[in-house]
Design a protein around this motif. Structure first.
Motif: not given
Length: 129
Positions: A110-129
């Protein structure tokens, strides 16, 4: 426990320390007190992670080792990995697409999956900028 909150245009994933039973009990009591209907049913939920996200290979190994009956991983295309979870859907009606999906698995996954999901959100925000 993992909680995925689905809204009109997105969702949010969080890891909670409450047990599934405690959390559902609290939701039922809240619904009764405010007079809001509560629909609860077994279901699946899925979301995408980038296949090149650091840690995806570790997630695959963790799923095979501990939680393969609750979580499945499927390659969608060259860029995305689909994470499919088995759990329960809660909303105010059976037709509502806005609600909460909950599931429980090993805390480590659970913890690792949340960590990966949060990292994916950060990566997506950089791509969108």
């Amino acid at each position: 426990m993992l909680k995925l909150t689905y809204t009109e245009g997105s969702f949010y994933l969080e890891c909670l320390t409450l047990s599934l039973e405690e959390w559902v009990t609290q939701r039922v009591i809240l619904s009764m007190r405010v007079g809001q209907p509560l629909h609860f049913e077994p279901s699946t939920a899925s979301f995408l992670l980038p296949v090149d996200l650091p840690g995806v290979e570790r997630l695959k190994a963790e799923v095979q080792r501990n939680d393969s009956e609750i979580i499945a991983l499927s390659i969608c295309d060259a860029e995305d990995l689909e994470v499919i979870l088995r759990g329960s859907w809660l909303s105010d009606s059976s037709e509502n697409k806005v609600g909460v999906f909950v599931t429980t698995m090993s805390y480590r996954t659970e913890f690792f999956l949340q960590k990966l999901w949060l990292e994916a959100q950060v990566c997506a925000s950089f791509v969108n900028e």
